[in-house]
Design an enzyme around this catalytic site. Structure first.
Site, short mmCIF file in Angstrom:
data_model
loop_
_atom_site.label_atom_id
_atom_site.label_comp_id
_atom_site.label_asym_id
_atom_site.label_seq_id
_atom_site.Cartn_x
_atom_site.Cartn_y
_atom_site.Cartn_z
CG HIS A 101 -40.97 3.10 4.95
ND1 HIS A 101 -42.13 2.57 4.43
CD2 HIS A 101 -41.29 3.57 6.18
CE1 HIS A 101 -43.12 2.71 5.32
NE2 HIS A 101 -42.63 3.32 6.39
CG ASP B 37 -45.64 3.63 8.00
OD1 ASP B 37 -44.93 2.63 7.79
OD2 ASP B 37 -46.12 3.90 9.11
CE1 TYR C 168 -46.36 -0.86 13.11
CE2 TYR C 168 -46.47 1.15 14.42
CZ TYR C 168 -45.95 0.44 13.36
OH TYR C 168 -45.01 1.02 12.54
#
Length: 462
Positions: free
Chosen positions: A428, A227, A372
Site C-alpha cells: 500500500h 489511498d 474517514y
C-alpha cells in the site's frame, strides 16, 4: 385473469429492468461547488494572504524531551497470547523493541535534516495553511518538464514521497520528459492545518488542491496519488478535466454502482471479470469479505467516532505508535500476520518512525482521521463517485494493495484507462516500499498521457 396477471408481471419486470438500468448507468450532473469555500477560523477576511512562505521542519528539543519522558513512563503492555504473533493486532513484545529504538536510537535531529533536504513551503488556501514540497528538476535541452502534484493518504504526509521525488526530478536517458514535483500534505495531515468546520471531504480537498496548483502558476498539471489522495485526485480529474492532464494512481478504484454488480457477477463467472493470474486477489468473495472484515476495524472507528479514538492517540506516543505501525505493517504484507512484526520489516523503521513522529509533534491524528467520517457523509461525494472521469488515467496495482479491481471494472470510472500494471510484489505504501517501481510506472504512464493528448489534437484538426 391469467392474461391480466401475465401482463402485470411482465410490466413489473420491464419496469424493474428500466429502474435497475437507470441506477447502474445513470450519470448525474456534477454538484455545484463553491470553489472558494472558506475552511479557516471565522469568516473570510477582506483580503486573503496569498503569499508562498519558505518553511523548515523542526523537531525541537522541548517536544523531543516531552515525547521521551512519556515513552520512559509508559505502563507495561499486556503480553500476546500464547502462539499469537500479529493476528490480534500489534504484537506488544515487538512494539517494545520499536519504542526502545524510537527512544534511544532514532536520531530526531538527523531525521529532520533529511526531511529538509527538499525545499518546503506553506501557503494559505481557502483559510488553511497548506504545507508542500516543491522540487524543480535539472532542465536539459530537449527534455519536457511536466508538473506533477503528489498526494498521500492516511496516516502519511508528503514525507512518504522522499524516496521517489529524486527519481522523478532526474532526467532519464530513455525518456525526453522529467517532472517538477509538488508533494502536498493534505489538510489536517502532517504540517498542513486542519479545519474547524465540518464538510472538508475528498471532493472539497480536491478543490483546494486545484487552487493550490493555480496559486503556484500551474493551469494544467498531472497527478499521482494513493489511498485518500487517490480519492481526492479522482474527484479532481472528474470535476476539472480541462486542468488535470493525467492521473496516475497506485490505488485505482471505481465506486460506480455498475462496478459493484460486476464484482458479484464475477463470483459466479470469475473468468469474465479477472485474469486467472490475479483471481485470488478478489475471489472467492468469502475470502475477500473475511479479509475486509478482519482488517477494517480501524476504518469503522475513524468513519464514525474519530474524535474518541483521537483522545487516546493524542495523549500516548506509545499508543499512537502501536496504532499507526500495525496498519502500516499489515498494508505492506498481509500474509505476514503470523510474524511478530506483522509485515513491518518490509519498510525501513526510520521511515515508519518519521511518520509517527510527524503525527505526534503536529498533534494531527484527530484532524487526519476525521477524513474517514467526512468522506462518507456528504451527498456530493457519492454524486462525484458516479460520474466517469474522462481524463487519461493509469493504474498500478501492487500485490498487497488494500483492494484490487481489474480493468473491466476500472473502466466504469476511467473510460480512458491508458495503462494498467499489475505487480507480484509491493504494498500500500508504494513510495516508501518500492519507490523505483512506482517512479518507473509514472514515467511510462506520462508517455501514454502525452500520446493520448496528441491523438486528441489530431482528431480535432482532421
Amino acid at each position: 385473469m391469467y392474461k391480466i396477471l401475465s401482463s402485470f408481471v411482465a410490466g413489473v419486470a420491464i419496469g424493474s429492468g428500466l429502474v435497475i438500468t437507470y441506477v447502474l448507468y445513470n450519470v448525474p450532473e456534477p454538484p455545484e461547488l463553491d470553489l472558494q469555500r472558506w475552511w479557516g477560523i471565522g469568516t473570510r477576511p477582506t483580503e486573503e494572504d496569498k503569499s508562498i512562505r519558505p518553511f523548515s521542519i523542526d523537531f525541537n528539543d522541548t517536544v523531543i524531551l516531552d515525547l521521551k519522558e512519556r515513552l520512559k513512563n509508559r505502563r507495561p503492555f499486556t503480553k500476546p497470547l500464547e502462539g499469537i504473533n500479529s493476528e490480534y493486532g500489534m504484537n506488544t513484545e515487538y512494539l517494545e523493541t520499536v519504542l526502545e529504538y524510537w527512544l534511544n536510537e532514532y536520531n530526531f535531529k538527523k531525521r529532520a535534516e533529511l526531511l529538509n533536504k527538499f525545499p518546503h513551503y506553506k501557503t494559505r488556501i481557502q483559510g488553511l495553511d497548506l504545507h508542500f514540497i516543491r522540487v524543480k528538476p535539472e532542465i536539459k535541452e530537449g527534455v519536457q518538464v511536466l508538473p506533477l502534484l503528489m498526494m498521500h493518504g492516511w496516516p502519511s504526509s508528503s514525507k512518504e514521497f522522499d524516496k521517489v521525488i529524486p527519481i522523478l526530478t532526474t532526467p532519464k536517458h530513455e525518456y525526453n520528459i522529467v517532472f517538477e514535483v509538488v508533494a502536498v500534505d493534505l489538510p489536517g495531515y502532517g504540517f498542513s492545518e486542519g479545519t474547524n468546520k465540518p464538510g472538508l471531504n475528498p471532493v472539497q480537498i480536491g478543490v483546494m488542491m486545484r487552487n493550490l496548483m493555480l496559486r503556484l502558476g500551474f493551469e494544467k498539471f498531472y497527478i499521482q496519488a494513493g489511498d485518500w489522495g487517490s480519492q481526492c485526485a479522482t474527484h479532481m480529474a472528474t470535476l476539472f478535466p480541462d486542468q488535470v492532464l493525467g492521473l496516475h494512481t497506485n490505488m485505482p478504484l471505481s465506486s460506480r454502482p455498475l462496478s459493484t454488480v460486476k464484482l458479484f457477477i464475477g463470483a459466479l463467472f470469475p473468468s469474465l471479470i479477472v485474469d486467472a493470474k490475479y483471481m485470488d486477489r478478489i475471489y472467492p468473495l468469502k475470502n475477500l469479505f473475511s479479509y475486509i472484515l478482519r482488517e477494517t476495524g480501524y476504518f469503522h472507528i475513524q468513519a464514525t467516532k474519530p474524535d474518541t479514538i483521537g483522545v487516546a492517540l493524542t495523549d500516548s506516543p506509545a499508543g499512537l505508535a502501536g496504532y499507526l505501525i500495525e496498519k502500516m505493517a499489515i498494508c505492506s504484507n498481509r500474509d505476514q500476520l503470523d510474524t511478530p512484526h506483522g509485515g513491518l520489516e518490509n519498510l525501513n523503521l526510520d521511515d515508519v518512525l518519521d511518520t509517527v513522529t510527524i503525527n505526534w509533534i503536529n498533534n494531527c491524528i484527530v484532524t487526519s482521521t476525521r477524513l474517514y467520517a467526512e468522506g462518507f457523509s456528504w451527498p456530493e461525494v457519492l454524486i462525484v463517485h458516479r460520474i466517469p472521469s474522462m481524463v487519461p488515467t493509469a493504474g498500478i496495482n501492487f500485490k498487497y494493495e488494500v483492494l484490487y479491481q481489474p480493468d473491466w471494472i476500472l473502466r466504469d470510472k476511467f473510460p480512458n484507462l491508458v495503462r494498467s500494471t499489475v505487480l507480484d510484489f509491493g504494498g500500500h505504501f508504494a513510495a516508501l516500499h518500492t519507490p523505483q517501481a512506482l517512479a518507473d510506472d509514472i514515467f511510462a504512464s506520462a508517455v501514454q498521457f502525452l500520446k493520448f493528448h496528441d491523438r486528441k489534437r489530431n482528431q480535432k484538426s482532421s
